[in-house]
Write an enzyme that holds these catalytic residues in place. Structure first.
Site, PDB file in Angstrom:
ATOM      1  N   GLU A  91       0.814  -1.239   0.063  1.00  0.00           N
ATOM      2  CA  GLU A  91       0.005  -0.183   0.146  1.00  0.00           C
ATOM      3  C   GLU A  91       0.946   1.129  -0.111  1.00  0.00           C
ATOM      4  OE1 GLU A  91      -3.651   0.228   1.235  1.00  0.00           O
ATOM      5  OE2 GLU A  91      -3.742  -1.967   0.687  1.00  0.00           O
TER       6      GLU A  91
ATOM      7  N   CYS B 131      -1.912   9.292   2.104  1.00  0.00           N
ATOM      8  CA  CYS B 131      -1.619   8.832   0.899  1.00  0.00           C
ATOM      9  C   CYS B 131      -2.716   8.959  -0.157  1.00  0.00           C
ATOM     10  CB  CYS B 131      -1.596   7.256   1.326  1.00  0.00           C
ATOM     11  SG  CYS B 131      -3.097   6.488   1.914  1.00  0.00           S
TER      12      CYS B 131
HETATM   13  P1  NAD Z   1       8.413   5.028   4.551  1.00  0.00           P
HETATM   14  O1  NAD Z   1       8.541   4.138   3.380  1.00  0.00           O
HETATM   15  O2  NAD Z   1       9.481   5.855   4.824  1.00  0.00           O
HETATM   16  O3  NAD Z   1       8.341   4.104   6.068  1.00  0.00           O
HETATM   17  C1  NAD Z   1       7.376   3.167   6.078  1.00  0.00           C
HETATM   18  C2  NAD Z   1       7.732   1.869   6.981  1.00  0.00           C
HETATM   19  O4  NAD Z   1       8.852   1.040   6.359  1.00  0.00           O
HETATM   20  C3  NAD Z   1       8.496   2.517   8.455  1.00  0.00           C
HETATM   21  O5  NAD Z   1       8.039   1.534   9.419  1.00  0.00           O
HETATM   22  C4  NAD Z   1       9.976   2.318   8.176  1.00  0.00           C
HETATM   23  O6  NAD Z   1      10.602   2.111   9.215  1.00  0.00           O
HETATM   24  C5  NAD Z   1       9.894   1.062   7.143  1.00  0.00           C
HETATM   25  N1  NAD Z   1      11.099   0.858   6.302  1.00  0.00           N
HETATM   26  C6  NAD Z   1      11.816   2.013   5.857  1.00  0.00           C
HETATM   27  N2  NAD Z   1      13.180   1.258   5.196  1.00  0.00           N
HETATM   28  C7  NAD Z   1      12.783   0.004   5.133  1.00  0.00           C
HETATM   29  C8  NAD Z   1      13.424  -1.224   4.483  1.00  0.00           C
HETATM   30  N3  NAD Z   1      14.784  -1.060   3.742  1.00  0.00           N
HETATM   31  N4  NAD Z   1      12.987  -2.360   4.678  1.00  0.00           N
HETATM   32  C9  NAD Z   1      11.925  -2.507   5.713  1.00  0.00           C
HETATM   33  N5  NAD Z   1      11.109  -1.504   6.158  1.00  0.00           N
HETATM   34  C10 NAD Z   1      11.675  -0.313   6.034  1.00  0.00           C
HETATM   35  O7  NAD Z   1       6.882   5.712   4.766  1.00  0.00           O
HETATM   36  P2  NAD Z   1       6.711   6.633   5.871  1.00  0.00           P
HETATM   37  O8  NAD Z   1       7.279   8.054   5.604  1.00  0.00           O
HETATM   38  O9  NAD Z   1       6.687   6.251   7.214  1.00  0.00           O
HETATM   39  O10 NAD Z   1       5.082   6.889   5.585  1.00  0.00           O
HETATM   40  C11 NAD Z   1       4.808   7.771   4.582  1.00  0.00           C
HETATM   41  C12 NAD Z   1       4.389   6.963   3.363  1.00  0.00           C
HETATM   42  O11 NAD Z   1       3.450   6.035   3.443  1.00  0.00           O
HETATM   43  C13 NAD Z   1       3.500   8.078   1.914  1.00  0.00           C
HETATM   44  O12 NAD Z   1       4.401   7.714   0.891  1.00  0.00           O
HETATM   45  C14 NAD Z   1       2.150   7.579   2.052  1.00  0.00           C
HETATM   46  O13 NAD Z   1       1.613   7.545   0.964  1.00  0.00           O
HETATM   47  C15 NAD Z   1       2.469   6.002   2.347  1.00  0.00           C
HETATM   48  N6  NAD Z   1       1.012   5.341   3.035  1.00  0.00           N
HETATM   49  C16 NAD Z   1       0.323   4.797   2.104  1.00  0.00           C
HETATM   50  C17 NAD Z   1      -0.636   4.213   2.679  1.00  0.00           C
HETATM   51  C18 NAD Z   1      -1.685   3.113   1.510  1.00  0.00           C
HETATM   52  O14 NAD Z   1      -2.555   2.480   2.165  1.00  0.00           O
HETATM   53  N7  NAD Z   1      -1.587   3.251   0.397  1.00  0.00           N
HETATM   54  C19 NAD Z   1      -1.368   4.363   3.863  1.00  0.00           C
HETATM   55  C20 NAD Z   1      -0.289   5.141   4.545  1.00  0.00           C
HETATM   56  C21 NAD Z   1       0.685   5.900   4.192  1.00  0.00           C
END
Ligand code: NAD
Length: 472
Positions: A244, A278
């Site tokens: 997502e 998002c």
């Molecule tokens: P992010 O991608 O930076 O981090 C998300 C999660 O992934 C965090 O827990 C982070 O610690 C983890 N992570 C980071 N690098 C990783 C790796 N290499 N391996 C495994 N895990 C890793 O996102 P964010 O800044 O926390 O959140 C915002 C983003 O989330 C926005 O792009 C938003 O659109 C998206 N989002 C999407 C939805 C949806 O349902 N489509 C819902 C909420 C947020």
């Protein structure tokens, strides 16, 4: 300041053996509110082994047993609803109004899934075969910071329904809410090892989760950038995946729409969670010859927006979650100005009257070039890009001119026309004449680089199941 130095593994709170930690600040006041310790890969490995062991027995529990567990988790969360809401407002800065609705929805999901379990098609049979749906196995869940509880509940409920076990890496920025959630969960007496939560960074413990051979499926919610990395890591062991990811959703004002009625919806979508959503409708497409009229309506409305303390019931726009997100949004605003977009309102710096707190000025750009960085990239802040279009065909091309495909919003007085337009938009969902829906648990997920698979109610149960044929 609260110190969080425990994971939840095999039904127990276990000490985090690491000195690495992170200080969390209240985004409204910049006061330090929590210190969270970040786990090493050892803790993640232990959690995965416990979840894998627990799957052996949990996958054979009866539907009735699992329904009882869902009910118990629901009941314990409900008792602590107020605390969960207050902590989310404190550490994330989302307004209390939005947070209350989201928290209630998240808690209610346990009852929805319990209800779905009564009629879920686990077995289909004919004279020569049985087709069985069974739990996918051990699920690794990775969560972002902008809707923590929704994603904890949104993954745990369907996983339990299917007899799966979980290892969850929440966002390190929602540690207080996660801790309160865990305290509720512990009281709900879920069998040991079924739900495990490990605090830490994505680069460290998150990567262990996505590469580990005992993890059968990954449910990732986060940015498209991280999603690509996870996709790659999961491919090594052919894990099932739901991704997502991010969005840059269009709101299309068709010529015959009631512009005045649409304006509150445009803001509630674009500035949802202070723009940190998002599904935010962050690109507004308007008929070119009506641009001036729309500009005036937007300005009239934006000046009525109540910015401030997210604890207040009347606040509509809170701060960014932290300094890093504030800086990211500032850099996008600067890029918009540098690239020549017309700044209709807002701009660089803190919102007027706020010396403390990560408050961004609600900003609107008029963009005549679709290739600008602010038009193509997800900003994740209260920045709306307005794009004039020549005719409806042009509008459709512009709506689809993005690598994302998460959500879209269409406004028109002609419902049939809006529906026809909606069917041509390449996104996982399209809302017509509204920014919120009363539909009961529709599927949620993205097309193109906004994701893979669908979650939501019964769709999440499908996402967490494998299909087996038995032939005779
Ligand atoms: P992010 O991608 O930076 O981090 C998300 C999660 O992934 C965090 O827990 C982070 O610690 C983890 N992570 C980071 N690098 C990783 C790796 N290499 N391996 C495994 N895990 C890793 O996102 P964010 O800044 O926390 O959140 C915002 C983003 O989330 C926005 O792009 C938003 O659109 C998206 N989002 C999407 C939805 C949806 O349902 N489509 C819902 C909420 C947020």
């Amino acid at each position: 300041m609260k110190v969080i130095n425990q994971n939840y593994i095999n039904g127990e709170f276990t000490h985090i053996n690491s000195n690495e930690n992170l200080i969390l600040k209240n985004p409204t006041t910049e006061e330090e509110i929590a210190q969270i310790y970040l786990s090493t890969p050892d803790a993640m490995n232990e959690a995965i082994h416990c979840a894998s062991k627990a799957f052996e027995s949990f996958s054979h529990t009866s539907i009735e047993e699992r329904m009882e567990i869902l009910q118990r988790i629901h009941d314990e969360l409900l008792k602590d609803e107020k605390r969960l809401i207050d902590l989310a407002v404190l550490e994330f800065g989302a307004t209390i109004k939005t947070t209350t609705r989201r928290t209630q929805n998240a808690i209610n999901l346990f009852l929805t899934i319990k209800e779905e379990l009564k009629t879920y098609d686990f077995v289909k049979k004919d004279d020569y075969s049985m087709t069985i749906k069974e739990g996918v196995g051990v699920i690794g869940v990775i969560i972002p910071w902008n809707a923590n509880l929704a994603h904890l509940c949104g993954n745990i409920a369907p996983a339990i329904a299917l007899g799966c076990t979980l290892v969850i890496k929440p966002s390190e920025f929602n540690a207080l809410e996660t801790q309160a959630f865990l305290e509720c969960l512990h009281k709900a007496n879920v069998p040991k090892g079924v739900i495990n939560i490990v605090h830490g960074t994505g680069e460290c413990v998150g990567e262990v989760l996505t590469k580990h051979p005992l993890i059968n499926a990954i449910s990732f919610i986060g940015s498209t950038r991280t999603g690509k990395k996870i996709f790659e890591n999961c491919s090594r062991t052919i894990k099932r995946m739901t991704l997502e990811l991010g969005g840059k959703s269009p709101t299309i004002l068709l010529e015959d729409a009631n512009f005045k009625d649409a304006i509150p919806h445009i803001f509630s979508s674009a500035y949802s969670n202070s723009g940190q959503a998002c599904h935010a409708g962050s690109r507004l497409l308007v008929p070119k010859h009506k641009l001036e009229e729309v500009e005036q309506l937007l300005l009239d409305y934006i000046h009525t927006l109540n910015i401030g303390d997210p604890k207040s019931e009347t606040t509509q726009l809170g701060p960014m979650i932290n300094q890093k997100q504030f800086d990211t949004v500032q850099s996008y605003i600067k890029s918009g100005i540098d690239e020549g977009a017309k700044l209709l309102c807002g701009g660089l710096g803190k919102a007027e009257g706020f010396e403390k707190g990560y408050f961004v000025k609600p900003t609107i750009f008029i963009c005549h070039d679709q290739n600008l960085k602010i038009v193509q990239e997800e900003i994740f802040g209260p920045v709306l890009c307005v794009l004039p279009y020549e005719n409806e065909q042009d509008a459709l091309i512009m709506a689809n001119n993005t690598m994302f495909g998460l959500s879209a919003y269409v406004f028109s007085n002609d419902k049939a026309k809006a529906l026809a337009f909606a069917r041509h938009i390449r996104s996982g969902r399209v809302l017509i004449n509204t920014s919120t829906s009363k539909a009961k648990h529709p599927p949620f997920g993205g097309m193109k680089q906004s994701g893979l698979g669908r979650m939501g109610g019964r769709y999440s149960m499908d996402a967490f199941s494998e299909i087996k044929s038995i032939l005779f």
